[in-house]
Design a protein around this motif. Structure first.
Motif, mmCIF file in Angstrom:
data_model
loop_
_atom_site.group_PDB
_atom_site.id
_atom_site.type_symbol
_atom_site.label_atom_id
_atom_site.label_comp_id
_atom_site.label_asym_id
_atom_site.label_seq_id
_atom_site.Cartn_x
_atom_site.Cartn_y
_atom_site.Cartn_z
ATOM 1 N N GLU A 19 0.828 -1.215 0.000
ATOM 2 C CA GLU A 19 0.000 0.000 0.000
ATOM 3 C C GLU A 19 0.858 1.259 0.000
ATOM 4 O OE1 GLU A 19 -0.124 -1.233 4.436
ATOM 5 O OE2 GLU A 19 -0.312 -2.277 2.548
ATOM 6 N N GLN A 20 2.065 1.186 0.576
ATOM 7 C CA GLN A 20 2.981 2.327 0.538
ATOM 8 C C GLN A 20 3.463 2.572 -0.891
ATOM 9 O OE1 GLN A 20 5.897 0.827 3.327
ATOM 10 N NE2 GLN A 20 5.200 2.245 4.929
ATOM 11 N N SER B 101 0.579 3.990 -2.909
ATOM 12 C CA SER B 101 0.372 5.384 -2.532
ATOM 13 C C SER B 101 1.452 6.280 -3.134
ATOM 14 C CB SER B 101 0.366 5.509 -1.013
ATOM 15 O OG SER B 101 0.185 6.844 -0.630
ATOM 16 N N LYS C 235 0.699 6.686 -6.762
ATOM 17 C CA LYS C 235 -0.492 7.534 -6.904
ATOM 18 C C LYS C 235 -0.076 9.005 -6.866
ATOM 19 C CE LYS C 235 -3.042 8.529 -3.439
ATOM 20 N NZ LYS C 235 -3.922 8.556 -2.271
ATOM 21 N N CYS C 236 0.761 9.365 -5.915
ATOM 22 C CA CYS C 236 1.238 10.751 -5.803
ATOM 23 C C CYS C 236 2.102 11.144 -6.998
ATOM 24 C CB CYS C 236 2.027 10.932 -4.507
ATOM 25 S SG CYS C 236 1.016 10.774 -3.037
ATOM 26 N N TYR D 280 -3.439 6.505 -12.360
ATOM 27 C CA TYR D 280 -3.750 7.124 -11.070
ATOM 28 C C TYR D 280 -4.952 6.418 -10.428
ATOM 29 C CZ TYR D 280 -5.340 10.501 -7.619
ATOM 30 O OH TYR D 280 -5.757 11.088 -6.448
ATOM 31 N N VAL E 131 -5.123 4.231 -6.926
ATOM 32 C CA VAL E 131 -6.075 4.509 -5.846
ATOM 33 C C VAL E 131 -6.806 3.225 -5.463
ATOM 34 C CG1 VAL E 131 -8.227 5.716 -5.276
ATOM 35 C CG2 VAL E 131 -6.360 6.960 -6.369
ATOM 36 N N GLU F 26 -4.392 0.722 -3.860
ATOM 37 C CA GLU F 26 -4.064 1.153 -2.503
ATOM 38 C C GLU F 26 -5.187 0.746 -1.531
ATOM 39 O OE1 GLU F 26 -2.483 5.301 -0.554
ATOM 40 O OE2 GLU F 26 -4.096 5.416 -2.026
ATOM 41 N N LYS F 27 -6.430 0.997 -1.923
ATOM 42 C CA LYS F 27 -7.581 0.653 -1.071
ATOM 43 C C LYS F 27 -7.713 -0.864 -0.921
ATOM 44 C CE LYS F 27 -10.313 4.745 -2.126
ATOM 45 N NZ LYS F 27 -11.501 5.264 -2.832
ATOM 46 N N TYR G 57 -4.930 -2.233 1.243
ATOM 47 C CA TYR G 57 -5.167 -1.826 2.629
ATOM 48 C C TYR G 57 -6.242 -2.715 3.278
ATOM 49 C CZ TYR G 57 -6.128 1.086 6.680
ATOM 50 O OH TYR G 57 -6.300 1.536 7.959
#
Length: 184
Positions: A122-123, A126, A129-130, A167, A171, A174-175, A178
């Motif tokens: 997830e890191q 993320s 994503k940024c 992107y 997202v 990542e979700k 998580y």
């Protein structure tokens, strides 16, 4: 039909599949330097993106996320080539440098060190994503300067759409990652 040099400003030249009305380029000389600079920055960001995805692929425990990472790596390489075509089309052969690996230095890219320090999926998601969000902003800046050239504008719009997909994928990844880590 004879070529008359005075007719040159109204003609359309075709290079690398891109069309440009020379009259448009002549009236936009002040914007040219800014556009060239932003294209170089965009190419450098895509070069950084390529190396980041490549380094992420080398990490352990990426699992099914590797597919997304490999697609990101491949798209970054393709986008670099297409940005180079646009850059070569607009650059001045006498004053502007060629785009190559010498413009980007991975040794001074702090993103590579940040990525290396990340352990969890997830890191990593993320982080990308940024990164994709930042690249989208750069594309918007360049697109505003190049919107008068239809072919280049269309190509950059396609890039933006694809990066937006990456992107959105980051997202959702990542979700999902998580949620999975909370269940375990």
């Amino acid at each position: 039909m004879e070529f008359n040099p005075s007719q040159r400003l109204g003609t359309i030249f075709i290079t690398c599949g891109l069309q440009l009305n020379v009259l448009d380029m002549e009236t936009r000389k002040p914007e040219r330097n800014e556009m060239i600079t932003k294209l170089i920055l965009l190419w450098n960001e895509q070069r950084s993106r390529e190396l980041l995805y490549l380094n992420a692929l080398k990490k352990d425990k990426m699992g099914t996320f590797r597919r997304v990472l490999s697609q990101g790596h491949l798209s970054a390489m393709i986008f670099q080539r297409e940005i180079k075509w646009i850059y070569d089309y607009f650059k001045c052969c006498l004053t502007d440098k060629d785009l190559d690996g010498n413009l980007y230095s991975p040794q001074i890219d702090p993103n590579l060190q940040v990525l290396d320090s990340l352990e969890k999926l997830e890191q990593v998601a993320s982080f990308f994503k940024c990164k994709e969000e930042a690249i989208l902003k750069s594309y918007r800046a360049v697109s505003g300067l190049i919107e008068w050239d239809l072919d280049s504008s269309k190509l950059l719009k396609e890039h933006r759409e694809k990066i937006r997909e990456f992107y959105d994928t980051m997202v959702s990844q990542e979700k999902e990652i998580y949620k999975m880590s909370r269940v375990i």
